[in-house]
Write a protein that holds these residues in place. Structure first.
Motif: not given
Length: 312
Positions: A87-96
């Motif tokens: 949420e705090a960065s421009d990157d989209i990352r993580g597990q969905l």
């Protein structure tokens, strides 16, 4: 702290499934890796987490049940760290966690997920494939973040964004007399043996097609597995009704099936993305939904003959 989040993940999978084999399938790792991780965790914490039953799986010890709840909470907090960072960065990352209806998953989900993770290399997709009721409950419990499914009895607490309408059609084996027709009506089909898709809500949809015309289908066979239905039809046990249009015209045994348009005006199934209204969606989930909207349309559906390109 000398244990890892990965060891906790394997412990949770084993605790919830009661089986090393099923835990390994859930986390997509080898059985020895799961066993080793659990043994290392027991050694580090100096407790016995499971009672091992020969040929009958595992059962949690009392302390194992307590630690299972704590481990799940700890992993959820760790996932929150990724969400906050995203949420705090421009990157989209993580597990969905992406749910998908059983009848759609073999065609739609692999290509859709691969395209998304290729566009966003910092992401991973964990698929959850099941029937509609289980998927909706998964959204409510936050076990599933977003789902690719049909507009089947969507309740008020679920947000559904339509992507493409998939009309119903009849499916025959290539030697069936009706396989050479350009279209066929439900009245003509109602007397023939129907190989019926017996899944919650899906079955109600297909029966409603007949009821709308004052007809009752002649259900010869009931199965919850689309591939079994397709092979039964290819071998001449009857016809079936479907909305999915796989690009392959072969059943799993290699025999051919033929799709024939239903005459008349019948309610289609609408493929779309679903999420829980009351849950604020992460940027990761919103990115996936935007990806699905750009990827799926009447001109292109992963794994299927798209409606705009299908023969009329």
């Amino acid at each position: 702290m000398r244990f890892t989040l990965r060891q906790l993940e394997y412990f949770i999978a084993a605790g919830e499934t009661g089986s090393i084999t099923q835990a390994a399938e859930r986390v997509s790792i080898s059985q020895p890796s799961v066993s080793t991780a659990i043994s290392q965790l027991e050694k580090e914490l100096n407790v016995q987490l499971f009672i091992r039953h020969h040929a009958q799986g595992l059962s949690l010890t009392p302390v194992g049940r307590t630690l299972l709840a704590e481990a799940k909470q700890l992993l959820e907090q760790a996932e929150t760290l990724y969400s906050v960072a995203t949420e705090a960065s421009d990157d989209i990352r993580g597990q969905l966690n992406v749910g998908c209806l059983t009848t759609l998953a073999p065609m739609v989900l692999p290509e859709l997920a691969l395209a998304f993770t290729s566009a966003f290399p910092g992401t991973t997709i964990r698929p959850h494939v099941d029937h509609q009721e289980t998927i909706l409950n998964g959204l409510r419990s936050a076990a599933i973040d977003v789902a690719v499914t049909y507009d089947l009895s969507i309740p008020e607490d679920i947000k559904f964004q339509p992507l493409v309408e998939l009309p119903a059609h009849a499916l025959f084996g290539e030697n069936h007399p009706l396989a050479r027709r350009s279209s066929v009506g439900l009245e003509e089909l109602s007397e023939l043996p129907l190989v019926f898709l017996d899944l919650p809500l899906s079955s109600e949809y297909f029966q409603a097609l007949f009821m709308a015309e004052g007809l009752t289908p002649n259900i010869g066979y009931r199965f919850a597995h689309p591939d079994v239905i397709r092979t039964m039809v290819a071998n001449g046990f009857g016809y079936t009704l479907a909305n999915v249009t796989p690009r392959s015209d072969a059943a799993l045994d290699g025999r051919k099936v033929v799709r024939v348009r239903l005459s008349g005006n019948h309610r289609p199934m609408t493929l779309g993305v679903a999420s829980l209204k009351s849950l604020r969606q992460s940027r990761l989930a919103e990115a996936f939904k935007a990806h699905a909207r750009s990827f799926i349309s009447s001109a292109y559906v992963p794994g299927m003959v798209a409606p705009a390109t299908a023969p009329k």
